[in-house]
Design an enzyme around this catalytic site. Structure first.
Site, PDB file in Angstrom:
ATOM      1  N   LEU A 296     -13.353 -17.255  12.579  1.00  0.00           N
ATOM      2  CA  LEU A 296     -12.169 -16.297  12.753  1.00  0.00           C
ATOM      3  C   LEU A 296     -11.551 -16.578  14.227  1.00  0.00           C
ATOM      4  O   LEU A 296     -12.408 -16.645  15.109  1.00  0.00           O
ATOM      5  CB  LEU A 296     -12.459 -15.003  12.603  1.00  0.00           C
ATOM      6  CG  LEU A 296     -12.984 -14.643  11.178  1.00  0.00           C
ATOM      7  CD1 LEU A 296     -13.224 -12.978  10.862  1.00  0.00           C
ATOM      8  CD2 LEU A 296     -12.108 -15.309  10.193  1.00  0.00           C
ATOM      9  N   HIS A 297     -10.309 -16.764  14.211  1.00  0.00           N
ATOM     10  CA  HIS A 297      -9.589 -16.874  15.660  1.00  0.00           C
ATOM     11  C   HIS A 297      -8.497 -15.590  15.519  1.00  0.00           C
ATOM     12  O   HIS A 297      -8.325 -14.882  14.558  1.00  0.00           O
ATOM     13  CB  HIS A 297      -9.078 -18.054  15.917  1.00  0.00           C
ATOM     14  CG  HIS A 297      -8.131 -18.392  14.644  1.00  0.00           C
ATOM     15  ND1 HIS A 297      -7.076 -18.103  14.428  1.00  0.00           N
ATOM     16  CD2 HIS A 297      -8.522 -19.422  13.811  1.00  0.00           C
ATOM     17  CE1 HIS A 297      -6.455 -18.712  13.397  1.00  0.00           C
ATOM     18  NE2 HIS A 297      -7.420 -19.591  13.112  1.00  0.00           N
TER      19      HIS A 297
ATOM     20  N   GLY B  34      -5.534 -15.594  15.199  1.00  0.00           N
ATOM     21  CA  GLY B  34      -4.342 -15.728  13.890  1.00  0.00           C
ATOM     22  C   GLY B  34      -5.150 -14.917  12.793  1.00  0.00           C
ATOM     23  O   GLY B  34      -4.233 -13.851  12.360  1.00  0.00           O
ATOM     24  N   HIS B  35      -6.400 -15.049  12.305  1.00  0.00           N
ATOM     25  CA  HIS B  35      -7.026 -14.119  11.302  1.00  0.00           C
ATOM     26  C   HIS B  35      -6.971 -12.727  11.764  1.00  0.00           C
ATOM     27  O   HIS B  35      -6.884 -11.925  10.869  1.00  0.00           O
ATOM     28  CB  HIS B  35      -8.353 -14.717  11.151  1.00  0.00           C
ATOM     29  CG  HIS B  35      -8.742 -15.799  10.539  1.00  0.00           C
ATOM     30  ND1 HIS B  35      -9.097 -17.099  11.325  1.00  0.00           N
ATOM     31  CD2 HIS B  35      -8.492 -16.426   9.383  1.00  0.00           C
ATOM     32  CE1 HIS B  35      -9.416 -18.034  10.849  1.00  0.00           C
ATOM     33  NE2 HIS B  35      -9.023 -17.571   9.587  1.00  0.00           N
TER      34      HIS B  35
ATOM     35  N   GLN C 232     -12.030 -26.211  -2.482  1.00  0.00           N
ATOM     36  CA  GLN C 232     -10.866 -26.559  -1.889  1.00  0.00           C
ATOM     37  C   GLN C 232     -10.867 -27.937  -1.024  1.00  0.00           C
ATOM     38  O   GLN C 232      -9.734 -28.190  -0.193  1.00  0.00           O
ATOM     39  CB  GLN C 232     -10.161 -25.501  -1.165  1.00  0.00           C
ATOM     40  CG  GLN C 232     -10.628 -24.853   0.079  1.00  0.00           C
ATOM     41  CD  GLN C 232      -9.997 -23.613   0.439  1.00  0.00           C
ATOM     42  OE1 GLN C 232     -10.250 -22.406   0.013  1.00  0.00           O
ATOM     43  NE2 GLN C 232      -9.189 -23.717   1.480  1.00  0.00           N
TER      44      GLN C 232
ATOM     45  N   SER D 214      -5.924 -22.207  14.887  1.00  0.00           N
ATOM     46  CA  SER D 214      -6.597 -22.871  13.686  1.00  0.00           C
ATOM     47  C   SER D 214      -7.974 -23.010  14.043  1.00  0.00           C
ATOM     48  O   SER D 214      -8.293 -23.191  15.046  1.00  0.00           O
ATOM     49  CB  SER D 214      -5.997 -24.226  13.281  1.00  0.00           C
ATOM     50  OG  SER D 214      -6.749 -25.168  12.360  1.00  0.00           O
ATOM     51  N   SER D 215      -8.780 -22.716  12.773  1.00  0.00           N
ATOM     52  CA  SER D 215     -10.373 -23.056  13.032  1.00  0.00           C
ATOM     53  C   SER D 215     -10.666 -24.528  13.431  1.00  0.00           C
ATOM     54  O   SER D 215     -11.715 -24.765  13.910  1.00  0.00           O
ATOM     55  CB  SER D 215     -10.926 -22.780  11.738  1.00  0.00           C
ATOM     56  OG  SER D 215     -10.390 -21.368  11.303  1.00  0.00           O
TER      57      SER D 215
END
Ligand code: PAF
Length: 299
Positions: A37-38, A40-41, A65, A189-190
């Site tokens: 998680l960053h 953004g999350h 995915q 983004s991760s």
């Protein structure tokens, strides 16, 4: 109440049903994630917590995915830190099931979609969106949220999830949340942790390319809307060309696609388009990054 974590479907369902019948069920907000998680999350979690009585975050690295197993293996895994971040952002329940819990032996049902899953990232990752839709569909059945929160950075994912919800009459409100960016414009983004110092500097070319594209589109829009498909095609080529020129000037970038599409349908732009989506995928070194910006047309 302190945060609770569950790794079984029955445990999570039991807790949700107890909280709903205790009267706390006016709204369940759900943020599905794959962990690492960053900010953004966390912006999604904060919004879910602000808008709902119960906030559930799932942390599940969904093997279905990933078209390339190397990509799955190298995905950062930071469960303990993720749970602490969730707690600080107002999460009530974290669901972190095993792969076996979500896909028991013999599970072979998939959600497939034609159309918007075949363009952009779907071209190079043919199984990706079926994997996303299958797990998101399953998670919606498990959590039964009133609202689910997704980042606009994954614009194609957001569009196909909205379509799945419409097509399958799922009773959940899909909330798109703005992309969170670093100070220089790089979308969080991760995958950014994989960039070395030179690649990190180079990665800002995606943001600069999108900014150039939107400037071009703004100029063109100022001269009136295209009148037919060939004019829309010319405009699309001009706009994507200006973004591509920025990416081509960056030696560490290898462009996978630059496209300008209808933001809702992901079809080519035309007279009925209300908004345009300029979307980019590029590798910076070995790291594949995506980013996009939306431009309002007739809204
Ligand atoms: O955006 C992601 O992190 C994933 O695609 C999602 C929606 C959690 C499904 O695995």
């Amino acid at each position: 109440m302190p945060i609770k974590t569950y790794d079984t479907i029955s445990g999570l369902r039991g807790e949700l049903s107890a909280r709903r019948s205790a009267g706390a069920g006016a709204g369940v907000g759900f943020v599905p994630t794959m962990g690492a998680l960053h900010e953004g999350h966390i912006s999604l979690v904060r919004r879910a917590a602000a808008e709902n009585d119960i906030t559930v975050v799932s942390i599940f690295l969904n093997p279905l995915q990933f078209d390339e197993s190397a990509d799955l293996d190298s995905y950062p895994k930071t469960l303990e830190a993720d749970i602490r971040l969730c707690e600080a952002a107002g999460t009530d329940l974290v669901f972190c099931p095993s792969v076996r819990e979500i896909y028991p032996d013999g599970a072979s049902t998939r959600i497939e979609m034609d159309g918007p899953t075949d363009v952009l990232c779907g071209r190079s990752r043919p199984r990706h969106f079926s994997g996303v839709l299958t797990v998101v569909g399953k998670l919606f059945h498990i959590v039964e949220p009133d609202a689910a929160y997704f980042g606009e950075k994954d614009a194609q994912q957001l569009a196909v999830i909205r379509k799945m919800v419409r097509d399958l009459n799922m009773n959940v409100n899909i909330v798109g949340c703005p992309t969170v960016r670093e100070a220089d414009g790089l979308a969080m983004s991760s995958r950014n942790v994989h960039l070395n110092a030179d690649e990190r500097k180079a990665s800002v070319c995606l943001f600069r390319a999108l900014t150039a594209a939107l400037e071009k589109l703004g100029d063109a829009a100022g001269h009136g809307a295209p009148e037919d498909d060939s004019e829309w095609a010319r405009l699309t080529a001009d706009v994507t060309g200006s973004a591509r020129a920025v990416l081509d000037a960056e030696p560490l970038a290898r462009t996978e696609y630059v496209e300008l599409l209808d933001a809702e349908t992901l079809a080519p732009l035309g007279g009925s388009s209300r908004a345009a989506l300029c979307a980019i995928a590029a590798r910076i070194g070995d790291t594949r990054l995506i980013d996009n910006m939306r431009f309002s047309l007739n809204e």
